[in-house]
Design an enzyme around this catalytic site. Structure first.
Site, PDB file in Angstrom:
ATOM      1  N   CYS A  32      92.560  42.538  -7.090  1.00 32.49           N
ATOM      2  CA  CYS A  32      92.310  42.919  -5.695  1.00 32.49           C
ATOM      3  C   CYS A  32      92.031  41.700  -4.827  1.00 32.49           C
ATOM      4  O   CYS A  32      92.272  41.726  -3.623  1.00 32.49           O
ATOM      5  CB  CYS A  32      91.132  43.877  -5.634  1.00 32.49           C
ATOM      6  SG  CYS A  32      89.662  43.178  -6.407  1.00 32.49           S
ATOM      7  N   GLU A  72      99.278  45.930   1.427  1.00 30.11           N
ATOM      8  CA  GLU A  72      98.989  45.375   0.095  1.00 30.11           C
ATOM      9  C   GLU A  72     100.178  45.616  -0.836  1.00 30.11           C
ATOM     10  O   GLU A  72     100.613  46.754  -1.016  1.00 30.11           O
ATOM     11  CB  GLU A  72      97.744  46.046  -0.495  1.00 30.11           C
ATOM     12  CG  GLU A  72      97.336  45.433  -1.826  1.00 30.11           C
ATOM     13  CD  GLU A  72      96.168  46.172  -2.495  1.00 30.11           C
ATOM     14  OE1 GLU A  72      96.222  47.413  -2.589  1.00 30.11           O
ATOM     15  OE2 GLU A  72      95.231  45.493  -2.935  1.00 30.11           O
TER      16      GLU A  72
HETATM   17  P1  NAD Z   1      94.565  54.035  -7.780  1.00 34.10           P
HETATM   18  O1  NAD Z   1      93.748  54.307  -6.587  1.00 34.10           O
HETATM   19  O2  NAD Z   1      95.948  54.568  -7.832  1.00 34.10           O
HETATM   20  O3  NAD Z   1      93.835  54.603  -9.092  1.00 34.10           O
HETATM   21  C1  NAD Z   1      92.514  54.229  -9.420  1.00 34.10           C
HETATM   22  C2  NAD Z   1      91.883  55.344 -10.220  1.00 34.10           C
HETATM   23  O4  NAD Z   1      91.741  56.490  -9.392  1.00 34.10           O
HETATM   24  C3  NAD Z   1      92.692  55.795 -11.427  1.00 34.10           C
HETATM   25  O5  NAD Z   1      91.804  56.081 -12.477  1.00 34.10           O
HETATM   26  C4  NAD Z   1      93.371  57.055 -10.917  1.00 34.10           C
HETATM   27  O6  NAD Z   1      93.732  57.968 -11.924  1.00 34.10           O
HETATM   28  C5  NAD Z   1      92.279  57.630 -10.041  1.00 34.10           C
HETATM   29  N1  NAD Z   1      92.752  58.547  -9.008  1.00 34.10           N
HETATM   30  C6  NAD Z   1      93.944  58.539  -8.345  1.00 34.10           C
HETATM   31  N2  NAD Z   1      93.980  59.543  -7.436  1.00 34.10           N
HETATM   32  C7  NAD Z   1      92.789  60.189  -7.516  1.00 34.10           C
HETATM   33  C8  NAD Z   1      92.220  61.308  -6.841  1.00 34.10           C
HETATM   34  N3  NAD Z   1      92.884  61.972  -5.884  1.00 34.10           N
HETATM   35  N4  NAD Z   1      90.968  61.705  -7.181  1.00 34.10           N
HETATM   36  C9  NAD Z   1      90.268  61.047  -8.136  1.00 34.10           C
HETATM   37  N5  NAD Z   1      90.764  59.986  -8.825  1.00 34.10           N
HETATM   38  C10 NAD Z   1      92.001  59.553  -8.513  1.00 34.10           C
HETATM   39  O7  NAD Z   1      94.538  52.460  -7.960  1.00 34.10           O
HETATM   40  P2  NAD Z   1      95.316  51.601  -9.055  1.00 34.10           P
HETATM   41  O8  NAD Z   1      96.763  51.594  -8.711  1.00 34.10           O
HETATM   42  O9  NAD Z   1      94.886  52.037 -10.395  1.00 34.10           O
HETATM   43  O10 NAD Z   1      94.683  50.141  -8.804  1.00 34.10           O
HETATM   44  C11 NAD Z   1      95.170  49.222  -7.890  1.00 34.10           C
HETATM   45  C12 NAD Z   1      94.358  49.257  -6.611  1.00 34.10           C
HETATM   46  O11 NAD Z   1      92.988  48.983  -6.896  1.00 34.10           O
HETATM   47  C13 NAD Z   1      94.770  48.190  -5.614  1.00 34.10           C
HETATM   48  O12 NAD Z   1      94.790  48.748  -4.331  1.00 34.10           O
HETATM   49  C14 NAD Z   1      93.660  47.146  -5.719  1.00 34.10           C
HETATM   50  O13 NAD Z   1      93.479  46.346  -4.581  1.00 34.10           O
HETATM   51  C15 NAD Z   1      92.491  48.021  -5.979  1.00 34.10           C
HETATM   52  N6  NAD Z   1      91.398  47.257  -6.593  1.00 34.10           N
HETATM   53  C16 NAD Z   1      90.289  46.946  -5.835  1.00 34.10           C
HETATM   54  C17 NAD Z   1      89.257  46.188  -6.391  1.00 34.10           C
HETATM   55  C18 NAD Z   1      88.035  45.807  -5.588  1.00 34.10           C
HETATM   56  O14 NAD Z   1      87.065  45.345  -6.180  1.00 34.10           O
HETATM   57  N7  NAD Z   1      88.040  45.955  -4.273  1.00 34.10           N
HETATM   58  C19 NAD Z   1      89.359  45.759  -7.717  1.00 34.10           C
HETATM   59  C20 NAD Z   1      90.496  46.087  -8.441  1.00 34.10           C
HETATM   60  C21 NAD Z   1      91.506  46.853  -7.877  1.00 34.10           C
END
Ligand code: NAD
Length: 492
Positions: free
Chosen positions: A288, A390
């Site tokens: 991120c 992003e």
């Molecule tokens: P994502 O939001 O698609 O998924 C993250 C988690 O949320 C997964 O476990 C997924 O199954 C769950 N999820 C998805 N939809 C949901 C819903 N409607 N209700 C409940 N849970 C749900 O993210 P990703 O693709 O796994 O990760 C990448 C993203 O994470 C990027 O945008 C990145 O910038 C962000 N990120 C942020 C940080 C930070 O510290 N700010 C750190 C790492 C990653």
């Protein structure tokens, strides 16, 4: 050790049940394991197990007892580090050296750091004195929130999970973790480790599945959840906020970023190029905090672009265990399709790929992996989609600027607010520009360096709240202020 069958972990036991889905190795497209997807019933069982643990012995553990158990968890993570490493690599395809240095070692550090933080934390207290002689002592007791839902992504699976589980447990909560569907293994192994370390059953639970209409949604909407901590995409954060709204559950969100780097002509260019290259390409750009926008002062623009292109050429794509591999695949074919859509947008919106811009040719045995070429663009306008949205891949747009104020304006002109880095040998400028960044963290002449006691998080689309050090303790607890009258005079 890569697990063949990934089961839910509820009340200290691995549960059979639920339907299975494949966990794919992004290196070559092979199936790593079958994952049991938690249905609503399993999620409810996990929440009930967590709640039950709070009324058992766990609810009476003192802070120092919790700290002691967390240090044992850290020791067991270190003892099982090879198992965790193999599992993390099989799920993510990231280079072994990176997983060892970044993911696994931070997992034990997260537990040690929050063991120290909770063991040394005290209660806020205020001696209240009025001119008429009335006096009172106020002190704030901090109680655990209760059952905390922990929903985490795939990019740094064990690191990000333990970053939330460690402070939650330190504060005396019980957790139900929903790891990403792409990376279910290390969260599952951690169940064994928790047992080995003597954590009471039910304090740590894991439910597997997807987001919408699956374990993620079931968990964030489940009765009995007292707070939600989430790391992932901004749009998912928005959906989870809606899920939390009816019960007014507290949320802590670490979301996406569109992080800028500002390279001034007075920077040490060699050091800046080294740091920038790490910040763009680490973990195939899937951190991120990775930089996706680089603003470079005009006199050094060509030199920095040439330096970054040279760095990109030196990256070696390959199997995680091959010596010399620096760069793994993207997490999935689906994610690669998203990144490739930005390759097309960059071309359509006036950008030039000075390196990359396509899918690399890989040996036949890796042809089904989600490989992508590290890519740098010039010529993109500030308003183009690859400069505003992003991408979450090994990419950056390189843009010249003339004045400091212009660089600050460009860097801050985004709906995200996670991280920035400033590259300059002028200390005054470093402080001045760093402070003007509208981001949760702003680095000067470095990237990714973290102190786990300092606040971490983002503003705007990058999140709500801060975790880290006492910020985490504040999120994972509810204060009750005790006010004791010390004087004879009655307060109003
Ligand atoms: P994502 O939001 O698609 O998924 C993250 C988690 O949320 C997964 O476990 C997924 O199954 C769950 N999820 C998805 N939809 C949901 C819903 N409607 N209700 C409940 N849970 C749900 O993210 P990703 O693709 O796994 O990760 C990448 C993203 O994470 C990027 O945008 C990145 O910038 C962000 N990120 C942020 C940080 C930070 O510290 N700010 C750190 C790492 C990653």
């Amino acid at each position: 050790m890569a697990l063949d069958l990934i089961r839910n972990f509820v009340g200290g036991e691995y549960l059979d049940g639920g339907s299975g889905f494949d966990n794919i190795n992004p290196v070559d497209g092979t199936v790593v394991s079958s994952v049991m997807e938690a249905d609503r019933g399993i999620v409810e069982k996990a929440v009930a197990a967590a709640r039950k643990s709070l009324s058992g012995p766990w609810g009476r553990y003192t802070a120092s007892q919790r700290a002691a158990i967390m240090r044992r968890i850290a020791e067991r993570i270190e003892a099982r580090s090879e198992d965790l490493l193999r599992a993390e690599i099989a799920d993510t395809g990231k280079p072994e050296a990176l997983a060892r240095e970044l993911d696994i070692s931070r997992a034990s550090l997260n537990f040690r750091a929050f063991a120290d933080i909770i063991a040394s934390s005290g209660a806020d207290s205020f001696l209240t004195e009025f001119a008429d002689g009335r006096r009172a002592l106020n002190y704030a007791l901090r109680k655990p929130l209760g059952v905390v839902a922990v929903v985490v992504p795939w990019n740094l699976p064990l690191l990000l999970l333990t970053w939330k589980v460690a402070p939650a447990i330190a504060c005396g909560n019980a957790v139900v973790v929903k790891p990403s569907e792409e990376t279910p293994s290390t969260a599952t192994l951690l169940g064994e480790i928790m047992k080995e370390a003597g954590l009471p059953d039910g304090v740590y639970n894991v439910v597997h599945g997807f987001g919408e209409n699956s374990a993620g949604e079931f968990l964030t909407k489940a009765d009995g959840v007292d707070g939600i901590t989430f790391t992932g995409e901004s749009s998912t954060g928005s959906a989870i906020m809606r899920a939390a709204a009816p019960s007014v559950r507290p949320v802590s969100f670490e979301l996406g970023g569109k992080n800028a780097a500002l390279v001034f002509a007075d920077a040490d260019i060699e050091k800046a190029v080294n740091g920038l290259s790490r910040s763009i390409f680490t973990n195939t750009g899937q951190v991120c905090l990775c930089t996706e926008r680089v603003y470079i002062q005009r006199p050094v623009f060509e030199e920095v672009v040439a330096g970054l292109v040279e760095k990109a050429k030196m990256l070696k794509l390959g199997r995680p265990t091959d010596p010399g591999t620096t760069t793994g695949p993207l997490i999935s074919q689906k994610h690669r399709d998203k990144v490739l859509s930005y390759f097309r947008k960059a071309e359509d919106e006036g950008g030039t790929a000075v390196i990359g811009g396509m899918v690399p040719e890989m040996p036949a045995e890796l042809a089904n992996g989600s490989w992508i070429m590290p890519t740098l663009w010039t010529g993109l306008s500030h308003d183009s989609s690859p400069m505003r949205e992003e991408v979450f891949g090994p990419v950056a747009g390189l843009v010249p600027f003339d004045s400091e104020s212009e660089a600050v304006r460009l860097a801050n002109d985004t709906r995200y607010g996670l991280a920035a880095s400033v590259w300059t040998e002028n200390l005054e400028r470093g402080h001045r520009v760093g402070a003007q960044m509208n981001t949760g963290i702003s680095w000067v002449n470095t990237w990714y360096l973290r102190d786990l006691r300092s606040p971490f998080g983002g503003s705007g689309l990058s999140g709500i709240g801060r975790e880290g050090g006492k910020n985490s303790l504040h999120f994972y607890t509810e204060p009750t202020n005790i006010c004791i009258k010390l004087s004879e005079e009655e307060a109003l």
